[in-house]
Scaffold this active site. Structure first.
Site, PDB file in Angstrom:
ATOM      1  N   CYS A   1       0.902  -1.577  -0.921  1.00  0.00           N
ATOM      2  CA  CYS A   1      -0.002  -0.547  -0.606  1.00  0.00           C
ATOM      3  C   CYS A   1       1.815   0.672  -0.574  1.00  0.00           C
ATOM      4  CB  CYS A   1      -0.164  -0.803   1.071  1.00  0.00           C
ATOM      5  SG  CYS A   1      -0.625   1.162   1.217  1.00  0.00           S
TER       6      CYS A   1
ATOM      7  N   CYS B   1       1.898   3.033   2.352  1.00  0.00           N
ATOM      8  CA  CYS B   1       2.501   2.316   3.672  1.00  0.00           C
ATOM      9  C   CYS B   1       3.944   2.404   3.856  1.00  0.00           C
ATOM     10  CB  CYS B   1       2.014   1.174   3.335  1.00  0.00           C
ATOM     11  SG  CYS B   1       0.365   0.823   3.583  1.00  0.00           S
TER      12      CYS B   1
END
Length: 175
Positions: free
Chosen positions: A95, A98
Site C-alpha cells: 500500500c 500507507c
C-alpha cells in the site's frame, strides 16, 4: 643495491560503514586506480582505500524510532490492557498511501511519547484482527482508550487530523 618497499595492504573498512550506505555502480573506474593499473599491482590496498572513499551515505526518509510493530498475539497485552491511549495503524506492505501515514505515525509516536502508545499492524499478516475491527480499507488508524475503540480514521489525511483525535482522546482520559 636498490631498496624494495613492500607496502602493507590497507585493512578493509569496518562493516559499520556498510550499514545504510550505497556503493557506486560497478564498472565505473577512476584513472589510476583500476584493477589493471600499475598502482593497483604495486599497492593492493590502494583499491580498497579507493572503494572506501566512494561510499556514499543514504538519507533515511523517516526515522526508524517511531511506532513499533505488533502481532495478533500481543494485541491484548499492548492495546486492550494499556493504561494510556493507544494509536494503531493498520497497513500493508503493498500500500503506497500507507507509507505516507507511516511517517505521520512515527512523528506522532516521538512527539507524544509517554502520553500515547503507537503501534503498527500488518493486515496481510494478521487479517483476523483487521476483520474483528471491520477494517475494510487501508491505511486505517484506530485510537483505543481503556481497551475500547474511540476513533477511526481511514485514508491518508494531514497530521492535524490525527493530532486532533489524539488530543481529544488524551483530554478525555485526564478528566
Amino acid at each position: 643495491m636498490a631498496a624494495t618497499a613492500t607496502a602493507c595492504p590497507a585493512p578493509p573498512p569496518p562493516r559499520s560503514l556498510y550499514r545504510g550506505v550505497a556503493l557506486a555502480a560497478p564498472g565505473r573506474r577512476r584513472a589510476g586506480y583500476g584493477a589493471s593499473s600499475s598502482a593497483a599491482r604495486r599497492w593492493p590496498g590502494c583499491r580498497r582505500r579507493w572503494a572506501a572513499h566512494r561510499i556514499r551515505t543514504v538519507s533515511c526518509a523517516y526515522s526508524p524510532r517511531g511506532a513499533k510493530t505488533i502481532t495478533a498475539c500481543s494485541w491484548n497485552e499492548y492495546v486492550i490492557c494499556s493504561d494510556i491511549p493507544v494509536l494503531i495503524e493498520f497497513w500493508a506492505s503493498w500500500c503506497g498511501p500507507c507509507r505516507m501515514v507511516h511517517r505521520i505515525v512515527d512523528e506522532i509516536a516521538q512527539e507524544y511519547a509517554g502520553r500515547i502508545k503507537c503501534y503498527k499492524l500488518d493486515t496481510d499478516d494478521y487479517p483476523q484482527v483487521a476483520t474483528s475491527y471491520s477494517i475494510e480499507r487501508i491505511p486505517t488508524v484506530l485510537l483505543f482508550k481503556d481497551g475500547e475503540k474511540t476513533h477511526s480514521i481511514t485514508g491518508t489525511l494531514p497530521k492535524a487530523v490525527y493530532v486532533r483525535a489524539i488530543e481529544k482522546s488524551i483530554s478525555d482520559s485526564e478528566q
